[in-house]
Motif scaffolding. Structure first.
Motif, PDB file in Angstrom:
ATOM      1  N   PHE A 433       0.837  -1.215   0.000  1.00 30.84           N
ATOM      2  CA  PHE A 433       0.000   0.000   0.000  1.00 30.84           C
ATOM      3  C   PHE A 433       0.871   1.263   0.000  1.00 30.84           C
ATOM      4  CE2 PHE A 433      -2.771  -3.194   2.033  1.00 30.84           C
ATOM      5  CZ  PHE A 433      -3.834  -3.153   1.140  1.00 30.84           C
ATOM      6  N   LEU A 434       1.716   1.359  -1.029  1.00 23.43           N
ATOM      7  CA  LEU A 434       2.600   2.513  -1.174  1.00 23.43           C
ATOM      8  C   LEU A 434       1.844   3.697  -1.770  1.00 23.43           C
ATOM      9  CD1 LEU A 434       5.725   0.632  -2.558  1.00 23.43           C
ATOM     10  CD2 LEU A 434       5.320   1.402  -0.220  1.00 23.43           C
ATOM     11  N   PRO A 435       2.381   4.929  -1.621  1.00 32.43           N
ATOM     12  CA  PRO A 435       1.711   6.109  -2.192  1.00 32.43           C
ATOM     13  C   PRO A 435       1.571   5.994  -3.703  1.00 32.43           C
ATOM     14  CG  PRO A 435       3.388   6.761  -0.610  1.00 32.43           C
ATOM     15  CD  PRO A 435       3.559   5.290  -0.828  1.00 32.43           C
ATOM     16  N   PRO A 436       0.691   6.788  -4.299  1.00 33.72           N
ATOM     17  CA  PRO A 436       0.490   6.750  -5.754  1.00 33.72           C
ATOM     18  C   PRO A 436       1.787   7.044  -6.507  1.00 33.72           C
ATOM     19  CG  PRO A 436      -1.261   7.999  -4.686  1.00 33.72           C
ATOM     20  CD  PRO A 436      -0.245   7.717  -3.626  1.00 33.72           C
ATOM     21  N   ASN A 437       1.947   6.410  -7.654  1.00 32.36           N
ATOM     22  CA  ASN A 437       3.087   6.596  -8.555  1.00 32.36           C
ATOM     23  C   ASN A 437       4.406   6.040  -8.010  1.00 32.36           C
ATOM     24  OD1 ASN A 437       1.417   8.021 -10.416  1.00 32.36           O
ATOM     25  ND2 ASN A 437       1.698   9.894  -9.190  1.00 32.36           N
ATOM     26  N   VAL A 438       4.353   5.292  -6.915  1.00 33.49           N
ATOM     27  CA  VAL A 438       5.540   4.622  -6.380  1.00 33.49           C
ATOM     28  C   VAL A 438       5.521   3.176  -6.873  1.00 33.49           C
ATOM     29  CG1 VAL A 438       6.788   3.903  -4.309  1.00 33.49           C
ATOM     30  CG2 VAL A 438       5.603   6.116  -4.365  1.00 33.49           C
ATOM     31  N   VAL A 439       6.637   2.713  -7.441  1.00 27.78           N
ATOM     32  CA  VAL A 439       6.672   1.412  -8.094  1.00 27.78           C
ATOM     33  C   VAL A 439       7.807   0.571  -7.524  1.00 27.78           C
ATOM     34  CG1 VAL A 439       6.948   0.200 -10.293  1.00 27.78           C
ATOM     35  CG2 VAL A 439       5.757   2.398 -10.215  1.00 27.78           C
ATOM     36  N   VAL A 440       7.490  -0.701  -7.178  1.00 33.47           N
ATOM     37  CA  VAL A 440       8.535  -1.675  -6.860  1.00 33.47           C
ATOM     38  C   VAL A 440       9.012  -2.228  -8.197  1.00 33.47           C
ATOM     39  CG1 VAL A 440       9.131  -3.796  -5.639  1.00 33.47           C
ATOM     40  CG2 VAL A 440       7.426  -2.238  -4.667  1.00 33.47           C
ATOM     41  N   SER A 441      10.184  -1.755  -8.655  1.00 30.65           N
ATOM     42  CA  SER A 441      10.602  -2.075 -10.021  1.00 30.65           C
ATOM     43  C   SER A 441      11.375  -3.377 -10.119  1.00 30.65           C
ATOM     44  CB  SER A 441      11.478  -0.942 -10.569  1.00 30.65           C
ATOM     45  OG  SER A 441      12.634  -0.783  -9.768  1.00 30.65           O
ATOM     46  N   GLU A 478       9.082   6.007   5.661  1.00 31.31           N
ATOM     47  CA  GLU A 478       8.334   5.757   6.891  1.00 31.31           C
ATOM     48  C   GLU A 478       7.438   4.523   6.750  1.00 31.31           C
ATOM     49  OE1 GLU A 478       6.233   8.904   8.699  1.00 31.31           O
ATOM     50  OE2 GLU A 478       7.917  10.304   8.674  1.00 31.31           O
ATOM     51  N   ARG A 479       6.846   4.352   5.572  1.00 36.93           N
ATOM     52  CA  ARG A 479       5.962   3.212   5.350  1.00 36.93           C
ATOM     53  C   ARG A 479       6.737   1.892   5.455  1.00 36.93           C
ATOM     54  NH1 ARG A 479       1.372   0.746   6.147  1.00 36.93           N
ATOM     55  NH2 ARG A 479       0.853  -0.746   4.510  1.00 36.93           N
ATOM     56  N   PHE A 480       7.911   1.839   4.874  1.00 38.27           N
ATOM     57  CA  PHE A 480       8.702   0.608   4.933  1.00 38.27           C
ATOM     58  C   PHE A 480       9.201   0.326   6.351  1.00 38.27           C
ATOM     59  CE2 PHE A 480       8.985   0.638   0.276  1.00 38.27           C
ATOM     60  CZ  PHE A 480       8.827  -0.716   0.037  1.00 38.27           C
ATOM     61  N   ILE A 481       9.593   1.362   7.072  1.00 31.26           N
ATOM     62  CA  ILE A 481      10.029   1.152   8.456  1.00 31.26           C
ATOM     63  C   ILE A 481       8.871   0.636   9.305  1.00 31.26           C
ATOM     64  CG2 ILE A 481      10.812   2.340  10.551  1.00 31.26           C
ATOM     65  CD1 ILE A 481      12.499   4.141   8.730  1.00 31.26           C
ATOM     66  N   ALA A 482       7.676   1.211   9.094  1.00 32.39           N
ATOM     67  CA  ALA A 482       6.497   0.756   9.842  1.00 32.39           C
ATOM     68  C   ALA A 482       6.159  -0.691   9.495  1.00 32.39           C
ATOM     69  CB  ALA A 482       5.312   1.671   9.540  1.00 32.39           C
ATOM     70  N   LEU A 483       6.222  -1.036   8.212  1.00 28.79           N
ATOM     71  CA  LEU A 483       5.939  -2.413   7.801  1.00 28.79           C
ATOM     72  C   LEU A 483       6.971  -3.374   8.385  1.00 28.79           C
ATOM     73  CD1 LEU A 483       5.015  -1.772   4.073  1.00 28.79           C
ATOM     74  CD2 LEU A 483       3.489  -2.778   5.776  1.00 28.79           C
ATOM     75  N   GLY A 484       8.230  -2.945   8.452  1.00 28.86           N
ATOM     76  CA  GLY A 484       9.264  -3.791   9.018  1.00 28.86           C
ATOM     77  C   GLY A 484       9.033  -4.096  10.482  1.00 28.86           C
ATOM     78  N   ARG A 485       8.403  -3.155  11.179  1.00 30.36           N
ATOM     79  CA  ARG A 485       8.174  -3.350  12.614  1.00 30.36           C
ATOM     80  C   ARG A 485       6.845  -4.018  12.917  1.00 30.36           C
ATOM     81  NH1 ARG A 485      10.471   1.919  15.835  1.00 30.36           N
ATOM     82  NH2 ARG A 485      12.572   1.851  15.009  1.00 30.36           N
ATOM     83  N   ARG A 488       1.645  -6.420   8.555  1.00 33.01           N
ATOM     84  CA  ARG A 488       0.362  -5.982   8.002  1.00 33.01           C
ATOM     85  C   ARG A 488      -0.394  -5.058   8.947  1.00 33.01           C
ATOM     86  NH1 ARG A 488       1.121 -11.297   6.620  1.00 33.01           N
ATOM     87  NH2 ARG A 488       1.028 -11.785   4.374  1.00 33.01           N
ATOM     88  N   LEU A 489      -0.119  -5.144  10.257  1.00 26.13           N
ATOM     89  CA  LEU A 489      -0.806  -4.281  11.231  1.00 26.13           C
ATOM     90  C   LEU A 489      -0.445  -2.808  11.057  1.00 26.13           C
ATOM     91  CD1 LEU A 489      -0.498  -6.406  14.496  1.00 26.13           C
ATOM     92  CD2 LEU A 489      -2.490  -6.180  12.998  1.00 26.13           C
ATOM     93  N   ALA A 490       0.652  -2.515  10.349  1.00 26.44           N
ATOM     94  CA  ALA A 490       1.067  -1.129  10.173  1.00 26.44           C
ATOM     95  C   ALA A 490       0.005  -0.306   9.467  1.00 26.44           C
ATOM     96  CB  ALA A 490       2.378  -1.077   9.383  1.00 26.44           C
TER      97      ALA A 490
END
Length: 500
Positions: A433-441, A478-485, A488-490
């Motif tokens: 659930f990344l922000p718009p226009n952000v791509v895991v390439s 911030e999203r990746f750090i939250a997901l790492g901790r 899915r609850l992030a």
């Protein structure tokens, strides 16, 4: 001795120090003691290399401390430190004052040292050591408040204590401070505040410049950032401000700014910090003369260390931390983790270089205290933290995010490394659930690399290449750090919980 031979000897000593540090870590011995022991082995008590120049040791020690503070600032997380900056600042000022008063009184009334030597003993042993704290504590998964307080204290408390040791040395030589104690306090406060402001200003200027200059290779960014931080120290000294405060604050600003290649900057800073520590402790080992220690100096050094560790440090922590409602368990760890290390020995070279009365005795006391209590405290920090219930497993599994700028396109490529234990493992790309226009390439997994699909499950050890618009880069990190901790609850946790 030719320059070529000096280079060969220096390279061999560094390589031996690196191997010795690895062996020391295997057996639970702090690296700084390994380097100090290597210096003793090379010195007059071992292989016979003579080093007696206290003035040169003082200058080289201060230079190494500048590099260590720059490394500490460049690798410090401002986001984690900011909520606890008040506690760190009070520990670095009020805590230092309490420690000086208590240790000075102990030295004068119980050790029967001359008043000037007792005052210097209190001032020299007051600061915690940045090299020891940065190298030892970052291997422990501690709560952010404890880590930030200790790192901030060790980064800031060198500045006032250097000024106090200089004033104490003048006092020992019969030179009273202008304006008495009040005048000295005003001078120290003015230089300290001026250094902090200067460091922040130089750091912000450095960010502005380095963001707008496209350097030809990525390897120049770490050199530029480190050089800029050291320049803050030199500028502060020239302006009669606290250079130590300036270099640390400048480095914190640079290390937490949106600079390109932050991972490379951090790695370079850590390497320079290690080299500075190796050189510093080997030099101090060469300067020390353990064969000339008297039993009286050994006993008094141990007694002073016991008093500082078990009485003065806990009381100074209590006097500062109680106002911030720090729980007693954290206060106990803050008290035990006040590592000294090289800084007291460096500061003891100030009166030694000035030739004050009993300066050699002071150096011997401090040397004994540092060796004995670093050997006791540093290896026990993990055990103490566990006994106090302070080990925070979430503090050790933050993902590693590095930025590679896409020049002139207002976009960045982030490389996210998923460490063992991270709760990112097991999540699908669609669930990020990344922000718009952000791509895991791209995902790099071992020897393989492949394009990410929505149902691709992430694993520990994966490297993710993320393309993101520059204006949402912070949100992605911030999203990746939250997901790492939190995994899915992030998605359902409040934003303020992400960095606890």
């Amino acid at each position: 001795m030719s320059l070529d031979l000096l280079l060969l000897i220096g390279a061999v000593v560094v390589l031996v120090a690196v191997v010795a540090a690895r062996l020391g870590a295997t057996f639970g011995m702090p690296g700084l003691l390994v380097f100090l022991g290597l210096g003793l082995l090379l010195g007059s008590s071992g292989l016979g290399i003579e080093f007696k120049n206290a003035s040169l040791a003082h200058d080289l020690g201060f230079a190494a401390l500048v590099l260590i503070l720059a490394e500490g600032g460049l690798t410090t997380s401002w986001k984690n430190m900011r909520p606890y900056l008040g506690l760190a600042g009070v520990l670095a000022t009020v805590g230092v004052g309490v420690s000086i008063a208590l240790v000075g009184a102990f030295g004068y009334y119980l050790l029967h040292l001359p008043r000037a030597v007792a005052v210097l003993l209190g001032a020299v042993t007051a600061p915690t050591d940045a090299a020891a704290v940065f190298s030892v504590l970052r291997g422990l998964p501690l709560p952010h408040r404890v880590r930030a307080a200790l790192e901030g204290e060790s980064g800031f408390n060198d500045a006032p204590t250097v000024l106090l040791v200089a004033a104490g040395t003048n006092y020992a030589m019969g030179v009273a401070p202008a304006g008495g104690v009040i005048g000295l306090g005003g001078l120290i406060l003015g230089e300290l505040v001026g250094g902090l402001v200067l460091g922040a200003a130089v750091g912000l200027m450095g960010l502005w410049v380095l963001r707008r200059i496209a350097l030809p290779t990525s390897g120049l960014y770490p050199i530029a950032a480190f050089g800029w931080a050291v320049a803050a120290y030199g500028l502060g000294v020239q302006l009669h401000l606290s250079g130590f405060a300036a270099v640390y604050v400048c480095a914190v600003v640079l290390g937490n700014g949106r600079l390109p290649h932050r991972h490379a900057i951090r790695s370079f800073a850590e390497g320079i910090g290690e080299i500075a520590q190796i050189g510093l402790f080997i030099m101090l080992g060469l300067l020390a003369k353990p064969a000339g220690l008297t039993w009286n100096a050994v006993i008094e050094g141990v007694l002073a260390g016991l008093f500082l560790t078990l009485v003065a440090r806990p009381l100074s922590v209590m006097a500062c931390a109680t106002w911030f409602k720090v729980p007693w368990r954290e206060q106990a760890f803050l008290s035990w983790a006040g590592l000294r290390g090289a800084v007291p020995i460096i500061l003891a070279t100030v009166p030694l270089a000035a030739g004050t009365t009993d300066s050699a005795l002071l150096f011997d006391l401090v040397f004994v205290f540092v060796v004995v209590f670093t050997a006791i405290q540093a290896p026990s920090l993990g055990w103490v933290a566990r006994r106090l219930g302070l080990i925070d497993p979430l503090a050790a599994i933050d993902v590693d995010v590095e930025v590679a700028p896409l020049e002139n396109h207002h976009a960045d490529v982030l490389r996210v490394t998923i460490p063992p234990g991270s709760r990112l493992a097991g999540i699908s790309v669609r669930e990020l659930f990344l922000p718009p226009n952000v791509v895991v390439s791209l995902i790099v997994r071992g020897e393989d690399s492949f394009a990410a699909e929505g149902d691709t499950i992430l694993r520990a050890g994966d490297d993710l290449m993320i393309v993101t618009p520059a204006d949402v880069r912070d949100d992605v990190e911030e999203r990746f750090i939250a997901l790492g901790r939190w995994g899915r609850l992030a998605r359902w946790r409040p934003r303020s919980h992400h960095h606890r």
